[in-house]
Design an enzyme around this catalytic site. Structure first.
Site, short mmCIF file in Angstrom:
data_model
loop_
_atom_site.label_atom_id
_atom_site.label_comp_id
_atom_site.label_asym_id
_atom_site.label_seq_id
_atom_site.Cartn_x
_atom_site.Cartn_y
_atom_site.Cartn_z
CD1 TRP A 1 -2.35 -2.22 0.65
CD2 TRP A 1 -3.21 -1.45 2.32
NE1 TRP A 1 -3.32 -2.90 0.52
CE2 TRP A 1 -3.99 -2.57 1.70
CE3 TRP A 1 -3.68 -0.16 3.26
CZ2 TRP A 1 -5.20 -2.61 2.48
CZ3 TRP A 1 -4.57 -0.77 3.64
CH2 TRP A 1 -5.31 -2.61 3.86
CE LYS A 2 4.73 1.20 -4.50
NZ LYS A 2 5.22 1.90 -5.53
N GLY B 1 5.37 2.02 -10.90
CA GLY B 1 4.52 2.98 -10.43
C GLY B 1 3.79 4.54 -11.63
N GLY C 1 1.60 -2.25 -6.25
CA GLY C 1 1.69 -1.03 -6.23
C GLY C 1 0.21 -0.67 -6.29
N GLY C 2 -0.34 0.29 -7.07
CA GLY C 2 -1.09 1.18 -7.03
C GLY C 2 -2.54 -0.31 -7.06
P1 PGA Z 1 3.20 -0.29 -8.62
O1 PGA Z 1 4.15 -0.90 -7.60
O2 PGA Z 1 2.54 -2.05 -8.75
O3 PGA Z 1 2.49 0.22 -8.30
O4 PGA Z 1 3.79 -0.69 -9.81
C1 PGA Z 1 4.43 -2.35 -7.36
C2 PGA Z 1 5.15 -2.01 -6.24
O5 PGA Z 1 6.59 -0.98 -6.10
O6 PGA Z 1 5.87 -2.69 -5.74
#
Ligand code: PGA
Length: 259
Positions: free
Chosen positions: A19-20, A183, A243-244
Site C-alpha cells: 500500500w506504500k 508506478g 502497488g497501485g
Molecule cells: P506498482 O508498484 O504496482 O504501483 O508499479 C509496485 C511496487 O512498487 O511494489
C-alpha cells in the site's frame, strides 16, 4: 539446472499488496473489509498478502481476522530496540499477527539510502522475530538499457540472500521489480519477466541448490488485472508484488485470480 515448471506446483503462489504511504487508517480498514468480502473469489492455492502502513497494522489485522489474508509490514528497523527515533522494530510488528516484512524495496534503496549492509541487518531482525522477508531486487532503466540488469540482480542476491542459512533460505520470498516499471504504467513483457526470473532462480540455485526450485519469485511493476495473466503464466513467475492496483479491492483480487 533443470527448469522448474509451475505445472508441478512446487511453489506457493503469492499476490502481495504494497500500500506504500497511502490510505488513512479508516480507508485502510475499509479496503481490508472489502478484500475480506471478496476472498471467496481468490483461488485457495493463492496467498493474498497486504502490507499497509505501520500505523494501520492493528486495525487492519482486526479487520482481516478470520480470513486467509496474510499481513505484512513494508519495512522494519535494522536494530533490535533503543534510541532510533522514528524506527519500528520487527518485534513491534509481530503482535499484530504479521507474517511478512517487505525488505529492500527500490523506494527504500533510492530515497532512504538502504544498502546491502543495512538489509543484512534487517534480514537478521526479520528472522529473529519469526517473520518472512519479501526481499525486493531489480534494476533501474539505465542499467536495463546498458544490459547490466543481470549483474545488478545477481549482486543484490549475493550481497544479502547468500548470507542466509539454508534454513532461513527455505522461507525467503523474492520480488523482482524493475525500477522502470514501478508506478510508471510500463511493465516488463512476460518474456522479459520469465527471462530474468529464471536467471534469478539460477543465481539462487548456485548457492542453495535444489532448494531454489521452491523459492517464490514475484514480479512487481505496474501489474494489473489486464496484464497479470500473461505474466503469471510464465514458469518462473510465482505471483506479484502490487502497488497501485492493490489499493482497489476488485483490481487486487482480479490480479489474484489471474493464475
Ligand atoms: P506498482 O508498484 O504496482 O504501483 O508499479 C509496485 C511496487 O512498487 O511494489
Amino acid at each position: 539446472m533443470g527448469q522448474p515448471s509451475k505445472k508441478f506446483k512446487m511453489r506457493n503462489k503469492i499476490v502481495a499488496g504494497n500500500w506504500k504511504m497511502n490510505t488513512t487508517p479508516a480507508e485502510g480498514v475499509e479496503l481490508a473489509i472489502a478484500l475480506k468480502a471478496l476472498m471467496t473469489e481468490v483461488p485457495s492455492d493463492v496467498e493474498l498478502v497486504i502490507a499497509p502502513p505501520f500505523t494501520h497494522l492493528d486495525a487492519v489485522s482486526k479487520a482481516i481476522a478470520g480470513s486467509a489474508i496474510a499481513l505484512s509490514s513494508q519495512d522494519c528497523a535494522a536494530e533490535t530496540a533503543g534510541a532510533y527515533t522514528g524506527e519500528i522494530a520487527a518485534s513491534m510488528i509481530t503482535p499484530f499477527g504479521a507474517k511478512y516484512v517487505i525488505l529492500g524495496h527500490s523506494e527504500r534503496r533510492e530515497y532512504y539510502g538502504e544498502t546491502s549492509a543495512t538489509l543484512n541487518n534487517k534480514m537478521a531482525q526479520v528472522y529473529a522475530n519469526g517473520l518472512i522477508p519479501i526481499y525486493c531486487i531489480g534494476e533501474k532503466l539505465d542499467e536495463r538499457e546498458s544490459g547490466k540488469h543481470f549483474d545488478i540482480v545477481k549482486a543484490q542476491i549475493e550481497e544479502v540472500v547468500y548470507n542466509l542459512t539454508p534454513e532461513q533460505f527455505d522461507a525467503v520470498v523474492i520480488a523482482y521489480e524493475p525500477v522502470w516499471a514501478i508506478g510508471t504504467g510500463k511493465t516488463a513483457s512476460a518474456d522479459q519477466a520469465q527471462e530474468i526470473h529464471a536467471y534469478i532462480r539460477e543465481v539462487l540455485a548456485a548457492k542453495f541448490g535444489d532448494k531454489a526450485a521452491k523459492t517464490p519469485i514475484l514480479y512487481g511493476g505496474s501489474c494489473k488485472p489486464s496484464n497479470a495473466q500473461e505474466i503469471f503464466s510464465k514458469a518462473d513467475v510465482d505471483g506479484g508484488l502490487i502497488g497501485g492496483a492493490a489499493l482497489v479491492a476488485a483490481d487486487f483480487v482480479g490480479i489474484a485470480k489471474s493464475f
